[in-house]
Design a protein around this motif. Structure first.
Motif, PDB file in Angstrom:
ATOM      1  N   LYS B 525       0.587  -1.039  -0.074  1.00  0.00           N
ATOM      2  CA  LYS B 525      -0.033  -0.017  -0.069  1.00  0.00           C
ATOM      3  C   LYS B 525       1.013   1.356  -0.007  1.00  0.00           C
ATOM      4  O   LYS B 525       1.894   1.120   0.518  1.00  0.00           O
ATOM      5  CB  LYS B 525      -0.777   0.009   1.218  1.00  0.00           C
ATOM      6  CG  LYS B 525      -2.127  -0.872   1.278  1.00  0.00           C
ATOM      7  CD  LYS B 525      -2.885  -0.731   2.546  1.00  0.00           C
ATOM      8  CE  LYS B 525      -3.954  -1.941   2.371  1.00  0.00           C
ATOM      9  NZ  LYS B 525      -4.526  -1.929   3.757  1.00  0.00           N
ATOM     10  N   THR B 526       0.285   2.275  -0.562  1.00  0.00           N
ATOM     11  CA  THR B 526       0.990   3.605  -0.482  1.00  0.00           C
ATOM     12  C   THR B 526       0.094   4.384  -0.032  1.00  0.00           C
ATOM     13  O   THR B 526      -0.991   4.699  -0.341  1.00  0.00           O
ATOM     14  CB  THR B 526       1.392   4.115  -1.952  1.00  0.00           C
ATOM     15  OG1 THR B 526       2.057   3.000  -2.690  1.00  0.00           O
ATOM     16  CG2 THR B 526       2.438   5.277  -1.703  1.00  0.00           C
ATOM     17  N   TYR B 527       0.336   5.200   1.085  1.00  0.00           N
ATOM     18  CA  TYR B 527      -0.567   6.120   1.826  1.00  0.00           C
ATOM     19  C   TYR B 527      -0.079   7.428   1.573  1.00  0.00           C
ATOM     20  O   TYR B 527       1.321   7.806   1.316  1.00  0.00           O
ATOM     21  CB  TYR B 527      -0.053   5.970   3.352  1.00  0.00           C
ATOM     22  CG  TYR B 527      -0.756   4.773   3.899  1.00  0.00           C
ATOM     23  CD1 TYR B 527      -2.142   4.807   4.391  1.00  0.00           C
ATOM     24  CD2 TYR B 527      -0.212   3.497   3.963  1.00  0.00           C
ATOM     25  CE1 TYR B 527      -2.663   3.632   4.926  1.00  0.00           C
ATOM     26  CE2 TYR B 527      -0.623   2.161   4.511  1.00  0.00           C
ATOM     27  CZ  TYR B 527      -2.067   2.387   5.085  1.00  0.00           C
ATOM     28  OH  TYR B 527      -2.662   1.453   5.554  1.00  0.00           O
ATOM     29  N   LYS B 566       4.041   1.766   6.496  1.00  0.00           N
ATOM     30  CA  LYS B 566       2.428   1.337   6.103  1.00  0.00           C
ATOM     31  C   LYS B 566       1.757   0.837   7.108  1.00  0.00           C
ATOM     32  O   LYS B 566       1.220  -0.173   6.904  1.00  0.00           O
ATOM     33  CB  LYS B 566       3.006   0.570   4.841  1.00  0.00           C
ATOM     34  CG  LYS B 566       3.697   1.203   3.958  1.00  0.00           C
ATOM     35  CD  LYS B 566       4.075   0.072   2.941  1.00  0.00           C
ATOM     36  CE  LYS B 566       5.169   0.484   1.871  1.00  0.00           C
ATOM     37  NZ  LYS B 566       4.892   1.431   1.157  1.00  0.00           N
ATOM     38  N   GLY B 568      -0.799   2.332   8.664  1.00  0.00           N
ATOM     39  CA  GLY B 568      -1.873   2.741   8.617  1.00  0.00           C
ATOM     40  C   GLY B 568      -2.567   3.537   9.888  1.00  0.00           C
ATOM     41  O   GLY B 568      -3.703   3.958   9.862  1.00  0.00           O
ATOM     42  N   ARG B 571      -4.134   6.929   8.826  1.00  0.00           N
ATOM     43  CA  ARG B 571      -5.415   6.755   8.080  1.00  0.00           C
ATOM     44  C   ARG B 571      -6.536   6.488   9.244  1.00  0.00           C
ATOM     45  O   ARG B 571      -7.439   7.108   9.058  1.00  0.00           O
ATOM     46  CB  ARG B 571      -5.248   5.741   7.028  1.00  0.00           C
ATOM     47  CG  ARG B 571      -6.733   5.660   6.272  1.00  0.00           C
ATOM     48  CD  ARG B 571      -6.404   4.808   5.077  1.00  0.00           C
ATOM     49  NE  ARG B 571      -7.514   4.992   3.983  1.00  0.00           N
ATOM     50  CZ  ARG B 571      -8.129   4.146   3.736  1.00  0.00           C
ATOM     51  NH1 ARG B 571      -8.256   2.960   4.202  1.00  0.00           N
ATOM     52  NH2 ARG B 571      -9.253   4.337   3.063  1.00  0.00           N
ATOM     53  N   THR B 581      -5.347   5.517   0.349  1.00  0.00           N
ATOM     54  CA  THR B 581      -4.302   4.431   0.033  1.00  0.00           C
ATOM     55  C   THR B 581      -4.395   4.109  -1.519  1.00  0.00           C
ATOM     56  O   THR B 581      -5.471   4.183  -2.031  1.00  0.00           O
ATOM     57  CB  THR B 581      -4.482   3.037   1.050  1.00  0.00           C
ATOM     58  OG1 THR B 581      -5.860   2.688   0.738  1.00  0.00           O
ATOM     59  CG2 THR B 581      -4.377   3.277   2.494  1.00  0.00           C
TER      60      THR B 581
END
Lengths: 166, 582
Positions: B525-527, B566, B568, B571, B581
């Motif tokens: 994932k890329t935030y 990553k 999270g 978020r 994401t």
């Protein structure tokens, strides 16, 4: 031959096995059943108990150890006061069991380990069979379903505070 | 009025016992009869309370809790069922049950599993009485042959053939064994039968024991199913007391007793020779076949092993005739099959349907399709030995051969539905994690091959996939299939092979573009922070454990990708939905 006892292990009260041996006397296929009953007596399978079972059943200690380590039900170390079984079956996996495990990790619980205060042991299991309630964990006799990371944490915190107020 | 609370394991986990206790606490004068029943299989509606007037089910009340139990009790006492109309099952949910055809589950959720009288009132033990009075063992085997019943544990081998081989085998003693070591994660059909209708298992086993000439029988049941063991123990005791088990059953010359052996947790023990090793008290490692168990099984004597669901069909076949059973299904798959429908499904639970229905009918018509408005992606059948079937093949019929042609298998009945948020590479990794742990270690290809498969899949899901990994996976799969002795190893590559076959683009995206199309693999994932939505509250920067977020107060923040781990947390904590994401 004198059993090669583990020098640092506590000695178990082996007389508690007598009734088990009596029950399965003459049954040459009962090793797994004997280990199951021994575990329910001692909470786990201490080394000296394994030696005693080997001697009584006429099996080599290696064979008894082999069986005890083959099946996931058997434990060779004591468990905490509360045993948490976290289901990682297919349905639980699809519904986020990994995030529940991470939440429990954040509380200092790790798979296969007991917390230093001896309160919790965590074990991940393949399937508890409550797939429609996934993700699921079982603590002692109670099943908790439709978990979220926060819900799982608050269940653990709830048990902690209940113990603290005792 | 009589109330019956559904108390299978799932119902209890959903709170059925608390509802039961609440009802009992209100029933001080005993004016309402309160009892239990097994699992009706509509897990998504648990806890369920059925209201009976005499023998007639007049209302099925669902999702009952301790609070609504008070209203249920008042309604049962007064007879005013309209007062609980809002708790009644909806016609739509009811269709989950009415669209099924129940044979193996015929009594589940309808009778008290702890009552022999209830089973007898539902035609119980009439089949064994008929067999003992009117039929020779050969006639029983012939009737099963006519029915076309095949092993419901997964392999689908004709039941009559196994019975016949065991009958014809020479040995001092013969054994009948029930495989109740239901180890597929995501499957609970057998548990439901034992918990909800244990006598039907006993009756089916007695008929089989008579057919093959066995006087000793074992049920090898998972230790993880404590309630099933308790109910089966009680059923065996009751049957013994009623001369339905033991010496000279029902006054005939046929004698047979059944014992329970609790397994200790090993998936491989579902393989019949491994199960026999375990019954004998050893490590559950499969034996070389031949000799097959029919010749040399438990203690080297002729033995026959069938699974729970197979036995649960037997009494029905004897009473209704093999032809009635064979009238359902397809050319090469007869009768009905039970599935445990779970995953991202709207209506999950136990589904018994005639063979020949399509996957689409089961998942969408009976199961109601995908929940939360998401999109169907695949259905996993057969557990760790099975495979993932994509949307393009949803019209495949439930049939041993047709399902086999997809690369999946009928299996024991696990049917796990996945939506577009499930990563198929991670799914394959999940199953290989399971088989690598459960491999008994006897064969090198299985022991080391599954480990290497798991490592390679893990690497891919962690964003460290390499050029050539897909070919490596394929090579390993071929090798394991060829080199493993038992079903566990031979089928362990199936989850990888089917996902490679139908979802190869996901593998390629993980390895080439370092992307997880389903957005499940955390490492891929890329935030990023949307500068328009970001209010510069600094919360994410304070929460970030890697100190990867920078930005002045009240100014849009940004994530330094080289430092992002990553996790999270940004978020999860953002109050403005500004962290995205991809």
């Amino acid at each position: 031959m004198t059993p090669n006892k583990c020098p640092n292990c506590p000695e178990s009260d082996l007389s508690r096995l007598d009734a088990v041996f009596e029950k399965f006397k003459g049954d040459s296929h009962a090793l797994i059943s004997i280990l199951q009953q021994a575990q329910s007596i001692y909470g786990y399978l201490p080394t000296d108990v394994l030696y005693a079972i080997a001697e009584h059943t006429g099996n080599s200690p290696a064979k008894v150890m082999g069986v005890a380590t083959f099946y996931t039900q058997f434990r060779l170390t004591p468990v905490g006061r509360h045993l948490i079984l976290l289901c990682k079956g297919t349905a639980c996996h699809v519904n986020g069991a990994d995030s529940i495990e991470r939440a429990l990790n954040e509380l200092g619980l790790a798979d296969g380990e007991t917390t230093p205060d001896g309160m919790f042991s965590l074990k991940t299991v393949a399937c508890l069979g409550c797939c429609s309630l996934s993700p699921v964990m079982m603590i002692d006799e109670n099943t908790y379903g439709s978990l979220t990371p926060d819900k799982a944490k608050s269940i653990i915190e709830g048990i902690k505070s209940a113990e603290a107020s005792k | 009025m009589r109330l019956a609370i559904g108390e299978g394991s799932c119902g209890i986990a959903a709170g059925a016992r608390r509802v039961h206790e609440r009802l009992e606490s209100l029933n001080l004068d005993g004016s309402v009869e309160i009892g239990i029943t097994g699992c009706i299989g509509a897990c998504f509606l648990e806890p369920i309370v059925d209201v009976y007037d005499g023998d007639k089910l007049v209302r099925r009340l669902v999702k009952i809790d301790e609070k609504s139990a008070e209203r249920v009790y008042a309604a049962a006492k007064s007879g005013d069922l309209e007062s609980v109309a809002d708790l009644a099952i909806t016609p739509e949910d009811e269709s989950f049950l009415t669209r099924q055809t129940r044979i193996a589950l015929r009594h589940c959720g309808l009778i008290d599993p702890e009552s022999l009288a209830a089973y007898r009132a539902a035609d119980g033990y009439r089949a064994i009485a008929k067999v003992l009075a009117e039929m020779t063992p050969e006639q029983v085997i012939e009737e099963i042959k006519t029915s076309g019943l095949a092993g419901r544990g997964g392999a689908g081998f004709p039941t009559w053939f196994k019975w016949n081989a065991a009958r014809n085998a020479k040995g001092e003693r013969k054994f009948l064994i029930c495989n109740a070591d239901e180890g597929d994660p995501g499957a609970f059909m057998d548990r439901a039968v034992i918990e909800s209708d244990p006598h039907s298992l006993i009756e089916g086993m007695l008929i089989a024991a008579y057919a093959i000439g066995a006087a000793e029988a074992y049920v090898y049941v998972r230790a993880e199913y404590p309630l099933a063991i308790v109910r089966l123990e009680k059923a065996l005791e009751d049957a013994r007391a009623a001369n339905l088990l033991g010496a000279n059953i029902l006054g005939s010359s046929f004698s047979c007793d059944i014992k329970i052996k609790a397994g200790a947790g090993a998936f491989v023990c579902g393989e019949e020779t491994a199960l026999i090793e375990s019954l004998e008290g050893h490590r559950g490692m499969p034996r070389l076949k031949p000799p097959f168990p029919a010749e040399k099984g438990f203690t080297n004597q002729p033995s026959n092993i069938n699974n729970v669901e197979t036995f649960a069909n037997v009494a029905w076949i004897i009473l209704n005739g093999g032809a009635a059973f064979a009238a359902m299904g397809t050319e090469n798959s007869k009768g009905t099959k039970v599935f445990a429908l779970t995953g991202k499904i709207r209506r999950g639970g136990l589904v018994e349907i005639p063979m020949g229905l399509t996957l689409r009918q089961v998942i969408f018509d009976i199961g109601g399709g995908i929940r939360d408005g998401r999109k169907f992606k695949a259905v996993q059948m057969g557990g760790p030995s099975g495979g993932c079937i994509p949307e393009s093949l949803l019209d495949t019929r439930i049939d041993y051969r047709e399902l086999g042609a997809t690369g999946a298998i009928m299996g024991s009945g696990g049917m796990v539905v996945m939506d577009d948020s499930t990563c198929m590479v991670n799914m394959a990794r999940f199953f290989l994690d399971f088989t690598a742990k459960e491999s008994c270690g006897k064969c090198v290809h299985c022991r080391i091959g599954t480990k290497r498969l798991h490592e390679t899949l893990t690497r891919i899901t962690e964003g460290k996939g390499r050029e050539g990994d897909i070919e490596l996976l394929e090579e390993l799969c071929t090798g394991i299939k060829a080199g493993a002795l038992c079903g566990l190893g031979q089928t362990a590559p199936n989850p990888v092979l089917t996902t490679l076959r139908y979802f190869r683009d996901e593998y390629e995206a993980h390895i080439g573009a370092r992307k997880c199309p389903a957005g499940e693999c955390a490492a891929l994932k890329t935030y990023s922070i949307d500068p328009v939505k970001c209010k510069g509250c600094t919360l994410c920067a304070r929460k970030c454990p890697a100190k990867a977020i920078e930005g002045a107060p009240r100014q849009p923040h940004a994530i330094d990708q080289s430092r992002c781990i990553k996790c999270g947390l940004c978020r999860a904590n953002c109050k403005f939905g500004a962290v995205q994401t991809a």
